[in-house]
Write a protein that holds these residues in place. Structure first.
Motif, mmCIF file in Angstrom:
data_model
loop_
_atom_site.group_PDB
_atom_site.id
_atom_site.type_symbol
_atom_site.label_atom_id
_atom_site.label_comp_id
_atom_site.label_asym_id
_atom_site.label_seq_id
_atom_site.Cartn_x
_atom_site.Cartn_y
_atom_site.Cartn_z
ATOM 1 N N ALA A 61 0.827 -1.213 0.000
ATOM 2 C CA ALA A 61 0.000 0.000 0.000
ATOM 3 C C ALA A 61 0.858 1.259 0.000
ATOM 4 O O ALA A 61 0.494 2.263 -0.623
ATOM 5 C CB ALA A 61 -0.944 -0.016 1.196
ATOM 6 N N GLY A 64 1.697 2.063 -3.402
ATOM 7 C CA GLY A 64 0.524 2.581 -4.091
ATOM 8 C C GLY A 64 0.295 4.048 -3.832
ATOM 9 O O GLY A 64 -0.112 4.795 -4.739
ATOM 10 N N ARG A 68 -0.036 6.921 -6.644
ATOM 11 C CA ARG A 68 -1.229 7.781 -6.710
ATOM 12 C C ARG A 68 -0.837 9.251 -6.668
ATOM 13 O O ARG A 68 -1.397 10.086 -7.411
ATOM 14 C CB ARG A 68 -2.180 7.449 -5.553
ATOM 15 N N LEU A 96 -6.815 3.006 -3.378
ATOM 16 C CA LEU A 96 -6.087 1.823 -3.822
ATOM 17 C C LEU A 96 -7.032 0.620 -3.877
ATOM 18 O O LEU A 96 -8.069 0.597 -3.218
ATOM 19 C CB LEU A 96 -4.914 1.522 -2.887
#
Length: 345
Positions: A61, A64, A68, A96
């Motif tokens: 994460a 991610g 982003r 996500l």
């Protein structure tokens, strides 16, 4: 300057994505985990988005969130590790898509982020991540009722086209995902090259984008030039480097270049007779690779070089990896933080 220069050709990266996309009849995503395979996740994600990629895949994460921030809203960013404990805020705040790997992850996601998108990862035989068939059978109806955006699995032997595991996993994936309309994804680079039976609705190439095997048609994305710090003449019988492991078999001219295992050029390279290149002329590594320096035999060069190329048009990541007894993935993801980086669009 004594810092080695790492050049990343973003145009070649985009062309590799287009070449792989042209082999499919479905959507083509991009894997940008491990900081974009060591090349900077933000830079490579932006280049791939400009090329046309709309689905991106990362391992964690935290990765991610970086992607982003680079891409902004819109593109899908999926997380292979799923919804781990403590990930909820990152998943929610950065939109996500966790690829849920277990009943526990499914419960965590439904309880903490019920409105959030998710996918499901299925284990078709690799025994690494994903729900096993019995687990999926028990959860399938409940999971499908929550409208996952993707069902995926991962091939264990895709870089060996004739390996029977490929067909075995393909059959398993078809069985596990039958009779629903959720988009499906099975193939990374190797699987994509196995043909359209493996493509389903989405492919997710990784190493092939960055110039690595098994995509033999890929353009080199990375070049690495190592500056020469010093050049010296050796008499026959003199030794070089730690442990005196190399002895000059003839009068030799030796260049010391500015990079070493602290920069991701593994110590094993010294024993592999790895070649650095200057205008196509191979120059063998001699002695041991040390933390900050490598010594190279330049006796056969017509002139003294200011730098030597270890990655680029003359030597691929996989050629270098073979000499070090490893794989191209490790070469890429080990590239160190001391390099001066230049991105060519």
């Amino acid at each position: 300057m004594s810092t080695a220069k790492l050049t990343v050709d973003l145009t070649a990266l985009a062309e590799n994505w287009h070449a792989l996309d042209a082999l499919t009849g479905c959507e083509t995503g991009a894997v940008v985990k491990a900081n974009g395979y060591g090349l900077d996740a933000a830079e490579v994600s932006l280049a791939l988005a400009r090329a046309g990629a709309r689905q991106f895949f990362v391992a964690a994460a935290e990765e991610g969130a970086v992607v982003r921030q680079a891409l902004g809203p819109g593109p899908g960013i999926s997380v292979f590790s799923g919804h781990m404990e403590g990930d909820t805020a990152l998943i929610r705040d950065h939109d996500l898509i966790p690829m849920l790997n277990s009943v526990d992850q499914m419960l965590r996601h439904m309880e903490s982020h019920p409105a959030g998108r998710f996918g499901v990862q299925l284990d078709t035989g690799m025994n690494r991540l994903g729900m096993e068939p019995a687990e999926w059978a028990a959860l399938r109806d409940i999971a499908l009722a929550q409208k996952p955006v993707l069902l995926m699995s991962h091939l264990a032997c895709a870089d060996e086209a004739d390996h029977p595991m490929n067909r075995q996993q393909l059959r398993s994936f078809i069985e596990l995902t039958a009779n629903n309309d959720v988009p499906r994804a099975l193939a990374a680079t190797g699987g994509l090259l196995l043909g359209r039976d493996y493509h389903f609705d989405l492919t997710r190439p990784g190493v092939g984008l960055y110039g690595g095997l098994p995509f033999t048609e890929s353009r080199p994305v990375v070049s690495l030039a190592l500056p020469v710090i010093q050049i010296r003449d050796l008499a026959e019988g003199e030794t070089v480097g730690y442990g005196n492991v190399w002895t000059a078999p003839r009068p030799a001219r030796i260049a010391t270049v500015a990079a070493g295992y602290a920069d991701g050029l593994h110590r094993a390279l010294g024993a592999g007779g790895v070649m650095l290149f200057a205008d196509d002329t191979p120059c063998p590594v001699v002695g041991r690779v040390s933390m900050d320096m490598i010594t190279v035999d330049i006796t056969d060069l017509p002139t003294d070089p200011d730098s030597l190329e270890i990655l680029g048009q003359h030597q691929s990541i996989d050629t270098l990896a073979q000499a070090a007894g490893t794989i191209g993935y490790e070469i890429l993801t080990s590239l160190g933080g001391r390099y001066r980086r230049e991105y060519i669009a």
